[in-house]
Design an enzyme around this catalytic site. Structure first.
Site, PDB file in Angstrom:
ATOM      1  N   GLU B  48       0.633  -1.224   0.033  1.00 37.59           N
ATOM      2  CA  GLU B  48      -0.125   0.008   0.171  1.00 37.59           C
ATOM      3  C   GLU B  48       0.846   1.382  -0.025  1.00 37.59           C
ATOM      4  OE1 GLU B  48      -3.529   0.268   0.358  1.00 37.59           O
ATOM      5  OE2 GLU B  48      -3.114   2.155  -0.475  1.00 37.59           O
ATOM      6  N   HIS B 107       0.496  -9.239  -2.612  1.00 39.91           N
ATOM      7  CA  HIS B 107      -0.798  -8.954  -2.792  1.00 39.91           C
ATOM      8  C   HIS B 107      -1.081  -8.906  -4.156  1.00 39.91           C
ATOM      9  CE1 HIS B 107      -3.739  -5.502  -3.101  1.00 39.91           C
ATOM     10  NE2 HIS B 107      -4.185  -6.025  -2.003  1.00 39.91           N
ATOM     11  N   ARG B 167      -5.321 -15.518   1.605  1.00 41.85           N
ATOM     12  CA  ARG B 167      -6.411 -14.431   2.433  1.00 41.85           C
ATOM     13  C   ARG B 167      -7.155 -13.992   1.147  1.00 41.85           C
ATOM     14  NH1 ARG B 167      -5.607  -8.374   2.300  1.00 41.85           N
ATOM     15  NH2 ARG B 167      -5.994  -8.816   0.255  1.00 41.85           N
ATOM     16  N   THR B 201     -11.797   0.764   0.749  1.00 37.08           N
ATOM     17  CA  THR B 201     -11.095   1.236   0.022  1.00 37.08           C
ATOM     18  C   THR B 201     -11.176   2.657  -0.366  1.00 37.08           C
ATOM     19  OG1 THR B 201     -11.288  -1.175  -1.200  1.00 37.08           O
ATOM     20  CG2 THR B 201     -10.384   0.640  -2.330  1.00 37.08           C
ATOM     21  N   HIS B 228      -8.813  -3.475   6.641  1.00 33.60           N
ATOM     22  CA  HIS B 228      -7.850  -2.508   5.927  1.00 33.60           C
ATOM     23  C   HIS B 228      -8.824  -1.298   5.668  1.00 33.60           C
ATOM     24  CE1 HIS B 228      -4.897  -1.369   2.655  1.00 33.60           C
ATOM     25  NE2 HIS B 228      -5.935  -0.876   1.914  1.00 33.60           N
ATOM     26  N   HIS B 230      -8.747   2.940   4.677  1.00 32.50           N
ATOM     27  CA  HIS B 230      -8.461   4.465   4.211  1.00 32.50           C
ATOM     28  C   HIS B 230      -8.797   5.373   5.126  1.00 32.50           C
ATOM     29  CE1 HIS B 230      -5.783   3.230   0.655  1.00 32.50           C
ATOM     30  NE2 HIS B 230      -6.599   1.927   0.788  1.00 32.50           N
ATOM     31  N   HIS B 325      -3.080  22.713  33.185  1.00 31.72           N
ATOM     32  CA  HIS B 325      -2.606  21.777  32.651  1.00 31.72           C
ATOM     33  C   HIS B 325      -1.075  21.461  33.437  1.00 31.72           C
ATOM     34  CE1 HIS B 325      -5.150  20.384  29.023  1.00 31.72           C
ATOM     35  NE2 HIS B 325      -5.801  21.197  29.597  1.00 31.72           N
TER      36      HIS B 325
END
Lengths: 442, 442
Positions: B48, B107, B167, B201, B228, B230, B325
């Site tokens: 990817e 892949h 897979r 996707t 997976h 995006h 803080h």
């Protein structure tokens, strides 16, 4: 192949999708309290954002940012407490006098001293906050829930008496005792606050926790619910979305998410999330094409780069590279895009100058160059481009040179190539490499 | 104040929290299929990530990245298809020969041609993908679900016959017809795939959708589920976390999230999310202090900066600025931190040189300088610091000068200030401004 017949329902399924009148990414009908299609934005770039390590905003810069946010269409602009410093007080007064459409808020501790200064600045509302978690009660203010309730009631009644809006928020809500939380929210709701806030001050919450807490809170109070999510564990956008599903109405955002540590829900990223779910509402209410300018304004002011992977405005947010993606995008951009770059004044790119390229992308480039090759010839030249792409990074000139050399070999002498025009568009988008980001590595 | 008595349960609530043996941010007991405490990572930086616009990895760089990921402890490393280009094939073979602990995957499209090349490379498994949404079926491969099922069965049986993992993943799962999806997954599960994958996707999914789909899928298949996501709408980390809650076992990540468009679930960001939920598992399995080096390695290779607001490694991820803080952090860092910087080899900073500073932070600085002031004197010098902070950005030298000048005025001549040592630590963290990021604005 005995399983074959299991897949004959394809046609019907396709028809059903075509006939689907509602947006499949819109509010879930089971979320009957959902505000996904009716949310409001409280931009806190000039409060939470001022707590970002690099932030120092001059009065002029604050005014410029406030005007830009107002033009974009945020509902509220939240400012640093006027008791933080003398200039903070003067800046608050100055921004109140701008006559913006957005309502101006300031954010104070749950003290009468702070409240008295705040109501004198001319703000449209006051956001009161107090830590309710065991951690903050022990190590920050050292008060118990009785004291918190007493202070809250005093401050709320005082601010209400001045005729302006009042929000009461717990701090570190997701590490607070649930019964304590519901008790204090119920109390302030009865007095009549405009909204109560939940704050994931340390960024520990996850979406389903958020949904449960907001749903529960909505069953206890009648006022609006505001939410504030830090991004330490990367869930600030998703948590805000899920809070809206559960019935929250207002989301705290800042430009680029700037705030304490790595910040809060970013304005641009939330817009990416919301336009998928409520496109008509988002497009009609907010000037989305201004996001890039506002982000650049703030990035410059606090001396950071817009992250390379920022939603919408990251330099490659609309760049498609793999051959299989490029092929489909050329046929229909919706194949690999849920966001339309045009909605944000951005441009789509096909990155074809690399070894993952495919012949469909190269064919489009050949057409763009006004050359004429058969599909088999395009496949042949694509193989040559991929060969060079295996050796080194390519740019458009490399690809064009290979295509032109190949074409010259096979073409008759009368065919001459038209010079490439990089601004030329095919199917409404640029077929070229994206603006390569060559940044210094820090 | 009639409501006062509603808050007497504070003590009990505190006790209950102290006695709480389980991690309150751990897996929700209602998620009986949850893999939050037993997930696995498939790093796809070299697949990817190669689809990221700026990525061009030489063989040497691929090997360096693969070794770094293996050392970190990822379970799988996924590589670009060996049919993408000739060098892609050779690189795949080279990485398979490294003898890494991580399993190597490649892949491929759901084609026998691709499968034959893939199994010849020496990989431990093959990840097959095919588009199942109406968009991709119409505009990408043009095949119906029957064809998809036939191809899938052929490819899966072939890869299984070679004794390696397989897979099967749908592409664009969240825009696919649910019945089609469940049918194809059930079919491939019966043949005996190692896992099925769901892929967002286009980055359209939201967390509760993800949870529902994974839960439903887990009721249909007996194999593991991989996911997976995006990041187009900023939910990739939250979606991955919620998928694990619903019963997914494996998450696809890449370093800095690089991938098509603005990328996928980032390795570092997911670690931030997971360490909160499953600290023992995450700390024992992954070398978290290597995240910074791996991110720098990949950022340099693809010529981007680590985003200023990156979880864990963003330059101010552990910087605390507002006075309220800083005060609490000085007393107990857990007040405003859900992540411990030490777990990642990072350092905590208190940013006290600004107009939002408080007297507690300045008092710590005074102590660090080995000066002696009463609380009232510290409050007085804090006011002076805030005054200058209203005029311009401050650095540590500014603050130290003001403190020393103030001290000189009030101290007896015998007390001399020890020079400031910036490396000095109080309560285990640096009390100083963070490394200011002065980057060029692009």
């Amino acid at each position: 192949m005995s399983q074959g017949n299991e897949f004959h329902q394809v046609t019907e399924a396709t028809t059903a999708l075509n006939n689907f009148q509602q947006n499949p990414y819109g509010p879930n009908p089971a979320d009957y309290l959902s505000n996904v299609g009716s949310f409001q934005l409280i931009d806190s770039t000039l409060r939470e954002g001022e707590q970002f390590a690099n932030a120092f905003f001059s009065t002029e810069k604050k005014i410029e940012i406030a005007r830009a946010l107002d033009d974009f269409g945020v509902d509220y602009i939240e400012l640093t407490s006027p008791v933080a410093s003398e200039q903070s007080l003067r800046d608050c007064q100055a921004i109140c006098k701008l006559g913006l459409k957005a309502k101006i808020l300031t954010h104070i501790r749950c003290h009468m001293d702070d409240a008295k200064v705040a109501v004198g600045t001319g703000v449209d509302g006051v956001d009161v906050v107090i830590g309710t978690s065991k951690f903050l009660r022990q190590y920050s203010h050292g008060k118990d829930m009785n004291y918190i309730a007493k202070s809250a009631i005093e401050v709320i009644e005082y601010v209400k008496s001045k005729g302006i809006e009042i929000r009461f928020s717990s701090e570190d809500s997701f590490r607070s005792d649930l019964v304590d939380l519901l008790n204090i929210y119920k109390t302030v709701d009865k007095i009549g606050v405009n909204r109560v806030g939940i704050a994931d001050t340390v960024g520990c919450a996850n979406p389903r926790q958020v949904y449960e807490l907001v749903r529960t809170l909505k069953s206890v109070v009648s006022c609006d619910v505001e939410c504030h999510f830090h991004n330490d564990t990367g869930c600030a956008i998703a948590n805000a979305y899920t809070a809206l599903e559960g019935g929250a109405k207002l989301v705290d955002v800042s430009v680029l998410g700037i705030g304490e540590r790595n910040g809060i829900t970013p304005l641009g990223g939330l817009m990416a999330r919301m336009i998928v779910a409520a496109p008509d509402y988002v497009k009609s209410k907010y000037k989305l094409h201004k996001i890039r300018d506002i982000e650049n304004l703030v990035a410059e002011a606090v001396e950071v780069n817009v992250p390379f992977n920022n939603p919408i405005t990251g330099f490659c947010a609309f760049t498609h590279k793999a051959g299989i993606h490029a092929k489909a995008i050329l046929a229909n951009p919706s194949t690999y895009e849920i966001l339309n770059p045009n909605d944000f004044g951005m441009t789509r790119y096909i990155h074809f100058a690399n070894r993952l390229t495919g012949w469909n992308a190269i064919k489009s480039r050949v057409d763009q160059l006004n050359l004429h090759l058969t599909d088999d010839q395009v496949k042949e030249v694509t193989a040559k481009i991929k060969q060079l792409g295996d050796v080194r990074p390519l740019n458009i000139d490399d690809v064009d040179s290979i295509i032109k050399a190949f074409h010259a070999q096979i073409a008759t002498p009368r065919v001459t190539a038209r010079p490439a025009n990089r601004e030329e568009e095919i199917n409404g988008f640029d077929l070229e490499a994206p603006p390569q980001k060559k940044t210094k590595i820090l």
